[in-house]
Design an enzyme around this catalytic site. Structure first.
Site, short mmCIF file in Angstrom:
data_model
loop_
_atom_site.label_atom_id
_atom_site.label_comp_id
_atom_site.label_asym_id
_atom_site.label_seq_id
_atom_site.Cartn_x
_atom_site.Cartn_y
_atom_site.Cartn_z
N ASP A 60 -2.90 6.66 -11.06
CA ASP A 60 -2.18 5.71 -9.80
C ASP A 60 -2.57 7.06 -9.41
O ASP A 60 -1.60 8.35 -9.25
CB ASP A 60 -0.97 4.98 -10.37
CG ASP A 60 0.10 5.00 -9.18
OD1 ASP A 60 0.13 5.99 -8.07
OD2 ASP A 60 0.75 3.65 -9.47
N HIS A 61 -2.90 7.25 -8.17
CA HIS A 61 -3.27 7.95 -6.89
C HIS A 61 -1.60 8.59 -6.47
O HIS A 61 -1.54 9.77 -6.42
CB HIS A 61 -3.66 8.09 -5.43
CG HIS A 61 -3.60 7.38 -4.96
ND1 HIS A 61 -3.26 6.37 -4.32
CD2 HIS A 61 -2.88 7.64 -3.50
CE1 HIS A 61 -2.97 6.13 -3.52
NE2 HIS A 61 -2.18 7.11 -2.24
N GLU A 71 4.66 2.53 5.36
CA GLU A 71 2.76 2.90 6.74
C GLU A 71 2.34 2.49 8.41
O GLU A 71 2.85 1.87 8.10
CB GLU A 71 1.44 2.75 5.34
CG GLU A 71 1.60 2.41 4.69
CD GLU A 71 0.57 2.70 4.00
OE1 GLU A 71 -0.77 2.76 3.35
OE2 GLU A 71 0.61 1.21 3.04
N HIS A 89 3.21 2.17 -7.42
CA HIS A 89 3.68 3.65 -6.74
C HIS A 89 5.07 3.67 -6.54
O HIS A 89 5.53 4.42 -7.36
CB HIS A 89 2.66 3.53 -5.47
CG HIS A 89 1.69 3.77 -5.26
ND1 HIS A 89 -0.04 3.57 -6.07
CD2 HIS A 89 0.70 3.14 -3.88
CE1 HIS A 89 -0.68 3.48 -5.87
NE2 HIS A 89 -0.94 3.61 -4.05
N LYS A 141 3.70 -2.28 6.00
CA LYS A 141 1.67 -2.03 6.76
C LYS A 141 2.45 -2.04 8.04
O LYS A 141 3.64 -2.83 8.64
CB LYS A 141 1.26 -3.01 6.91
CG LYS A 141 0.83 -2.31 4.66
CD LYS A 141 -0.80 -3.03 5.03
CE LYS A 141 -1.49 -1.80 3.78
NZ LYS A 141 -1.46 -0.53 3.50
C1 BG6 Z 1 -3.12 2.02 -1.59
C2 BG6 Z 1 -2.99 0.43 -1.39
O1 BG6 Z 1 -2.65 2.18 -3.11
O2 BG6 Z 1 -2.51 3.09 -1.37
C3 BG6 Z 1 -2.85 0.68 -0.19
O3 BG6 Z 1 -3.77 0.18 -1.52
C4 BG6 Z 1 -2.27 1.75 0.57
O4 BG6 Z 1 -2.83 -0.26 0.59
C5 BG6 Z 1 -2.17 3.39 -0.17
O5 BG6 Z 1 -2.29 1.49 2.15
C6 BG6 Z 1 -1.64 4.09 0.57
O6 BG6 Z 1 -2.15 5.60 0.13
P1 BG6 Z 1 -1.60 6.91 0.51
O7 BG6 Z 1 -1.86 7.62 -0.56
O8 BG6 Z 1 -2.14 7.02 2.09
O9 BG6 Z 1 0.17 6.44 1.09
#
Ligand code: BG6
Length: 494
Positions: A181-182, A220, A244, A344
């Protein structure tokens, strides 16, 4: 910890993630001296690339997406020698034989059995084939040395996530599996643990007695871009909240861990998910709000609505915005609402955690003066602004008694080092075998369980209002009502 000799195998080596995130992350780890001398990347894909062409393709990605920009020629030359390409059909057992030969050849050249890190950056329907084939070819059999990284989406509901976990754990040990989960790799997110548990000041206040509510907003500015095909089957709840946002909530709400051990931290986070009060289907209408963007204006440009995006159904019922209110049934958080929202095509990109403290119990000041007496508020700005701000009330300097809000700020810009990208942190952890920031099977399933009633309710009752917010707004109007019921407001709103 030293990174040991490792071969990274990327399934989906020609995909977008490899180019945008994985390769830049490995390259920056190399630049910073974190990679071992014996290190190799093998990219797998269906396209016909030579090693040279594959390297050139990745180099383009580096120039475009790496935080360190275009690579210096001599450094790139020494790094790219570590990269090779294997054209293969990942559903064909024969490909794993060829991969095995490559792995063995590297081991032989290095005179040791290197660690192996298999990165599954493939669409969900291919995970089964890769897992089974890897197992049958015996390529990831050394439990201590071999690991798999699995990208999201991790299932599309509770049942499919359970199926996936079963499949993975049939063939590998849980300790070999890193579910990524980045968000957990983001610098500002990791700092939540330091902020909470390396300071004595806040923890005594970090509970229902002093905290009024918590907001977690991941807004976003981008739309679905070219991911309509994926997003149609996902929506904001699956795409962002299930993973997230709930992970951010765990970081804010978890009990202090006894140690910094992976299992200890993951246990404390799992406790949070287990404590979330399950919503009934009837409650969903009061506790959750969905939205979908229509056409609108962003930064002076007209942008299309979600239903006009490529790959999206003109009647789509998919939500591009979701807000949910959760309560935690435990001693610390009883009665404190946690408001989570993501969308979004918002006015700006901003990810923020807001912890609002209760108002003072009695105002010493006149009604007029008290107008400026705002409750204390802690704001953790995750991105793109990165800071922590504590709002308090001060006397405005001057001859009269006047109150004014003031702030104490920790700004990451004042730290000299460049902030690493989330993938750099996570990949280094994976190379070092550290699972702390990765998701365990029970965490993933618990998170699906939490959102299941909302998913089911929304899917069974298509929204009649979509699109219900214009691109460039902060979401639909009824999201304001969701939070206004308790007398609260969103930290940013229309
Ligand atoms: C991803 C989603 O996991 O996270 C995307 O699939 C989203 O839809 C993205 O845009 C957002 O990541 P970050 O790091 O740009 O906030």
């Amino acid at each position: 910890k030293e990174a040991v000799p490792t071969i990274v195998v990327i399934f989906g080596g020609t995909g977008d993630l490899t180019k945008r995130k994985l390769l830049p992350a490995f390259y920056n780890l190399f630049l910073a001296g974190w990679l071992p001398e014996e290190f190799a990347i093998i990219g797998l894909g269906r396209s016909a690339f030579t090693d040279e062409k594959y390297r050139a393709h990745l180099q383009e990605g580096l120039t475009e997406f790496s935080r360190t920009g275009e690579p210096k020629a001599d450094i790139w030359d020494s790094f790219n020698q570590k990269i090779t390409y294997l054209q293969s059909d990942i559903q064909d057992a024969g490909a794993y034989k060829k991969l095995g030969d490559k792995l063995d050849a590297l081991d032989q050249a290095w005179g040791l059995r290197a660690n192996r890190l298999f990165y599954l950056s493939v669409a969900p329907q291919f995970i089964e084939a890769v897992t089974v084939n890897l197992h049958e070819a015996g390529l990831a059999n050394e439990v201590e040395k071999d690991h798999l990284i699995v990208e999201k989406p991790f299932g599309k509901d509770l049942e499919s996530a359970r199926h996936l976990n079963k499949l993975l754990t049939q063939h590998f040990q849980e300790s070999q599996i890193f579910r990524i989960d980045h968000y957990l790799g983001k610098e500002t997110v990791q700092n939540i643990l330091a902020f909470r548990f390396a300071n004595a000041l806040f923890e005594p206040l970090w509970n229902r007695n002093y905290i009024d509510f918590v907001q977690i907003s991941v807004m976003e500015q981008v739309g679905v871009e070219d991911r309509g095909g994926y997003y149609e089957g996902a929506g904001a709840l699956r795409d962002m909240i299930q993973n997230h946002l709930l992970q951010l909530m765990c970081m804010v709400a978890m009990e202090p861990p006894v140690s910094f051990e992976a299992e200890e931290i993951r246990n404390r986070k799992a406790d949070v998910l287990r404590a979330i009060r399950p919503l009934t289907h009837e409650q969903v209408t009061r506790y959750a709000v969905r939205g979908q963007y229509g056409p609108g204006w962003l930064q002076g440009k007209q942008v299309p609505g979600y239903r006009e995006e490529p790959g999206v159904d003109a009647q789509s019922n998919t939500e591009t915005y979701a807000a949910v209110k959760f309560y935690l049934d435990n001693w610390r958080w009883q009665g404190v609402p946690f408001y989570l929202r993501t969308g979004k095509r918002m006015q700006e990109k901003t990810s923020t955690i807001t912890v609002q403290f209760r108002p003072v119990p009695h105002s010493t000041f006149s009604n007029k003066l008290s107008e400026n007496l705002l409750p204390n508020r802690l704001t953790i700005n995750i991105q793109p602004q990165m800071d922590i701000r504590l709002r308090f009330t001060a006397k405005r300097p001057g001859l009269e008694m006047e109150l004014t809000p003031a702030e104490m700020v920790f700004d990451y810009d004042t730290c000299s080092t460049q902030t690493p990208e989330a993938y750099e942190t996570l990949l280094l952890d994976a190379l070092q075998g550290d699972a702390t920031l990765f998701m365990r099977s029970d965490q993933v399933e618990a998170a699906w369980e939490v959102i299941t009633p909302v998913l089911e309710t929304w899917e069974s009752r298509p929204s009649l209002e979509f699109p219900n917010y214009s691109a460039g707004m902060w979401g639909p109007e009824n999201a304001e009502a969701l939070i206004a019921r308790e007398g609260h407001t969103w930290a940013v709103s229309n």
